[in-house]
Each structure stands twice: as structure tokens, then as C-alpha cells.
Enzyme design. Structure first.
Site, PDB file in Angstrom:
ATOM      1  N   ASP A 136       0.995  -1.089  -0.153  1.00  0.00           N
ATOM      2  CA  ASP A 136       0.137   0.046  -0.217  1.00  0.00           C
ATOM      3  C   ASP A 136       0.509   1.015  -0.600  1.00  0.00           C
ATOM      4  O   ASP A 136       0.437   2.490   0.400  1.00  0.00           O
ATOM      5  CB  ASP A 136      -0.782  -0.189   0.972  1.00  0.00           C
ATOM      6  CG  ASP A 136      -0.647  -0.455   2.661  1.00  0.00           C
ATOM      7  OD1 ASP A 136       1.179  -0.495   2.831  1.00  0.00           O
ATOM      8  OD2 ASP A 136      -0.068   0.676   3.456  1.00  0.00           O
ATOM      9  N   HIS A 137       1.779   1.056  -0.374  1.00  0.00           N
ATOM     10  CA  HIS A 137       3.204   2.300  -0.546  1.00  0.00           C
ATOM     11  C   HIS A 137       2.821   3.111  -1.022  1.00  0.00           C
ATOM     12  O   HIS A 137       3.215   4.164  -1.072  1.00  0.00           O
ATOM     13  CB  HIS A 137       4.836   1.678   0.006  1.00  0.00           C
ATOM     14  CG  HIS A 137       4.918   0.666   0.934  1.00  0.00           C
ATOM     15  ND1 HIS A 137       4.215  -0.703   0.882  1.00  0.00           N
ATOM     16  CD2 HIS A 137       5.680   0.943   1.610  1.00  0.00           C
ATOM     17  CE1 HIS A 137       4.521  -1.160   1.682  1.00  0.00           C
ATOM     18  NE2 HIS A 137       5.494  -0.674   2.930  1.00  0.00           N
ATOM     19  N   ILE A 166      -0.015   5.733  -2.414  1.00  0.00           N
ATOM     20  CA  ILE A 166      -0.175   6.592  -1.388  1.00  0.00           C
ATOM     21  C   ILE A 166       0.914   7.109  -0.797  1.00  0.00           C
ATOM     22  O   ILE A 166       0.750   8.705  -1.010  1.00  0.00           O
ATOM     23  CB  ILE A 166      -1.216   6.357  -0.495  1.00  0.00           C
ATOM     24  CG1 ILE A 166      -2.679   5.907  -1.917  1.00  0.00           C
ATOM     25  CG2 ILE A 166      -1.718   6.928   0.472  1.00  0.00           C
ATOM     26  CD1 ILE A 166      -3.826   5.633  -1.803  1.00  0.00           C
ATOM     27  N   TYR A 175      -0.054   1.527  15.888  1.00  0.00           N
ATOM     28  CA  TYR A 175       1.335   2.501  15.797  1.00  0.00           C
ATOM     29  C   TYR A 175       1.018   3.201  16.413  1.00  0.00           C
ATOM     30  O   TYR A 175       0.399   4.290  17.093  1.00  0.00           O
ATOM     31  CB  TYR A 175       2.007   2.446  14.825  1.00  0.00           C
ATOM     32  CG  TYR A 175       2.093   1.731  13.407  1.00  0.00           C
ATOM     33  CD1 TYR A 175       3.017  -0.250  13.622  1.00  0.00           C
ATOM     34  CD2 TYR A 175       0.917   1.954  11.929  1.00  0.00           C
ATOM     35  CE1 TYR A 175       2.671  -0.093  12.751  1.00  0.00           C
ATOM     36  CE2 TYR A 175       1.509   0.781  10.973  1.00  0.00           C
ATOM     37  CZ  TYR A 175       2.081  -0.532  11.065  1.00  0.00           C
ATOM     38  OH  TYR A 175       2.167  -1.351  10.478  1.00  0.00           O
ATOM     39  N   PRO A 176       1.735   3.359  17.670  1.00  0.00           N
ATOM     40  CA  PRO A 176       2.680   4.243  19.213  1.00  0.00           C
ATOM     41  C   PRO A 176       3.384   5.352  18.100  1.00  0.00           C
ATOM     42  O   PRO A 176       4.571   5.118  17.732  1.00  0.00           O
ATOM     43  CB  PRO A 176       2.576   3.988  19.883  1.00  0.00           C
ATOM     44  CG  PRO A 176       3.231   1.820  19.819  1.00  0.00           C
ATOM     45  CD  PRO A 176       2.653   2.061  18.203  1.00  0.00           C
ATOM     46  N   LYS A 221      -1.762  -5.236  13.524  1.00  0.00           N
ATOM     47  CA  LYS A 221      -0.800  -5.343  13.698  1.00  0.00           C
ATOM     48  C   LYS A 221      -0.172  -4.343  14.155  1.00  0.00           C
ATOM     49  O   LYS A 221      -0.650  -3.237  14.578  1.00  0.00           O
ATOM     50  CB  LYS A 221      -0.796  -4.956  11.989  1.00  0.00           C
ATOM     51  CG  LYS A 221       0.482  -5.113  11.832  1.00  0.00           C
ATOM     52  CD  LYS A 221       0.501  -4.735   9.935  1.00  0.00           C
ATOM     53  CE  LYS A 221       2.268  -3.540   9.752  1.00  0.00           C
ATOM     54  NZ  LYS A 221       1.985  -3.822   7.904  1.00  0.00           N
ATOM     55  N   GLY A 254       9.011  -3.079   9.527  1.00  0.00           N
ATOM     56  CA  GLY A 254       9.524  -1.855   9.329  1.00  0.00           C
ATOM     57  C   GLY A 254      10.408  -1.605   7.615  1.00  0.00           C
ATOM     58  O   GLY A 254       9.951  -1.936   7.334  1.00  0.00           O
TER      59      GLY A 254
END
Length: 266
Positions: free
Chosen positions: A29-30, A32, A149-150, A180, A206
Site C-alpha cells: 500500500d506504499h 499513496i 502504531y504508537p 498489526k 519496518g
């Protein structure tokens, strides 16, 4: 079991191995956030390579389905990502909903995913969207993956166990079927994440790693900590041999192989 529960069970079997209850997902999905980066310029080729390696599913935005999914080669599960932001905007951490669950159903999706950045300035809106999408997904029998994600100005370490545990639990609390999130670095610390989350937890890949060993070791540690699999993008589709990298990861996730045993695939 009502019809929507049956539908969700059927779809989950398309993205999770029914014997292990674990999964190897390759997010693509990278486009965008970053544009047509290396490895994702030829989408049909990229999807075919990871499918041949045995990936359980790929994750893409709605417009890419026609460009890179099914109709050739080995079949692979389809996850439609509902969130988006670009690296060109004032706040890349501000994710907005760009696709509906209903549209994902019409595209033949096996699951949908939502991205939430806890700690961002738009956290409240993102949590509200997650809650609404979870309700709609349940009604349609559509599995929901929450990328939790934090991430924000008050988060000092995105991989610290307390904030990762909080992020994972928040996603489960709002109705996600799979979480996730970031790997916390050790088996013992990530076991705290999985113990505190009542739904399966998979790890993100990552940034591009310096070595194959680094990725395989991370995947292995997460599985030994009762993780439910991996969702690794750049370290797969930008690998010199994406097919074999997926084979190596699958060997760890589904067969419990050591990183050394899995590296034989490479």
C-alpha cells in the site's frame, strides 16, 4: 452462528493458515504514502512473485486490485486498505478513510485494514473511524485488521513494550479481528503484547533491514512469543528474490523453523 459470522470465518481462512492459525501478509500500500517505489512499479509482477512464494495475502489500495490481483498465477488472499495519507501533506500521521467496507466487498476482498496512529494529533478521529469501520465490517462478515502504531510527538520509542501493548489492546477493544503492530525487540517483551491482546497479533516489517538475518530473526522471535505472523512489505518486495524471501518467512511462521533453517530458502 449467523450469516455474517459464517462469512467472516470463510474469509479468515483465506488469509490465515487454517492449520497454524498464522499468516504471512505482504503489504503493498506504499504507493499513496511514497509513490511508485522500487519493487511496486509492476504490480502484477510484484503480487505474482509473493504469491508464488506462498504468501497468505497481499494488502493493497482499491485502485491496485485491477492492476495486480488474480486472473493469473497462484491465488493469494486480498486485503483492501481503507486508510490513506501522503508523505507530501502537513501531517503524514493523520490517516483518513479513503475506501468503504462496502466497496471492499464489491472488489472481492477477503479482509480490510485500517491504520491508526495512537499519540498523533488526530488520534481521536482515527479511533472514531476504527470503531465505525469495525461495526460495518462485523455486519458484512468482513475480517478487520487494525494497524495500531504508537506514533506522535509524545511517543519517545515506538517499539517500547508499554506503548505497543496499549496500541494493540486499543485495537482489540474497538473490534479488530487481527492487530498489526511493531515488534518490541525481544521474545519476553513481545509476549507481554500478545498476552494482553485477546485477538491475534502480527508484526510489521519496518524500514528496509540491513540483512536477511535481521528480518528472519525478528519473525522467529515474534512467533516464539505467541505472535500470529508477519506483515512485511519493503523487506519482501524490495528483496532481490521476493519469492524466496516469502518462502523463508513462511517456513518460520507456519513450520516453526529457526532463522538458520529458513535462510536455506535464500
Amino acid at each position: 452462528m449467523n450469516l455474517s459470522e459464517i462469512g467472516k470465518k470463510v474469509r479468515l481462512e483465506r488469509i490465515m493458515n487454517r492449520d497454524t492459525g498464522r499468516t504471512v501478509i505482504v503489504p503493498m500500500d506504499h504507493g499513496i504514502t511514497q509513490g511508485p517505489i522500487e519493487g511496486l512499479k509492476d504490480m502484477s509482477g510484484a503480487v505474482n512473485k509473493v504469491a508464488e512464494g506462498g504468501a497468505n495475502a497481499v494488502l493493497v489500495h482499491k485502485g491496485i486490485v485491477r492492476a495486480g490481483h488474480r486472473g493469473y498465477g497462484r491465488d493469494v488472499g486480498l486485503i483492501i486498505h481503507l486508510s490513506g495519507s501522503t508523505g507530501l501533506g502537513p501531517d503524514p500521521n493523520r490517516k483518513t478513510t479513503v475506501t468503504s467496507v462496502e466497496e471492499a466487498v464489491s472488489l472481492g476482498a477477503d479482509a480490510v485494514s485500517v491504520h491508526v496512529n495512537l499519540g498523533s494529533e488526530s488520534e481521536a478521529e482515527q479511533l472514531q473511524e476504527l470503531g465505525k469501520i469495525a461495526e460495518t465490517s462485523a455486519a458484512w462478515g468482513m475480517p478487520l485488521i487494525a494497524m495500531m502504531y504508537p506514533r506522535g510527538k509524545n511517543i519517545e520509542n515506538e517499539h517500547e513494550v508499554e506503548v505497543v501493548s496499549h496500541a494493540a489492546r486499543a485495537g482489540a477493544e474497538l473490534g479488530a479481528d487481527i492487530i498489526k503492530t511493531n515488534f518490541t525487540g525481544t521474545i519476553s517483551s513481545f509476549r507481554e503484547v500478545t498476552k494482553g491482546c485477546p485477538v491475534p497479533v502480527i508484526i510489521a516489517g519496518g524500514p528496509k533491514a540491513e540483512s536477511n538475518e535481521e528480518i528472519l530473526e525478528m519473525a522467529s522471535k515474534s512467533i516464539r512469543a505467541q505472535g500470529a505472523g508477519v506483515s512485511i512489505g519493503r523487506n519482501v518486495f524490495q528483496h532481490k528474490n521476493p519469492t524466496n524471501m516469502v518462502k523463508a518467512l513462511s517456513k518460520i511462521v507456519h513450520q516453526g523453523a529457526t532463522p538458520e533453517e529458513a535462510s536455506e530458502e535464500l
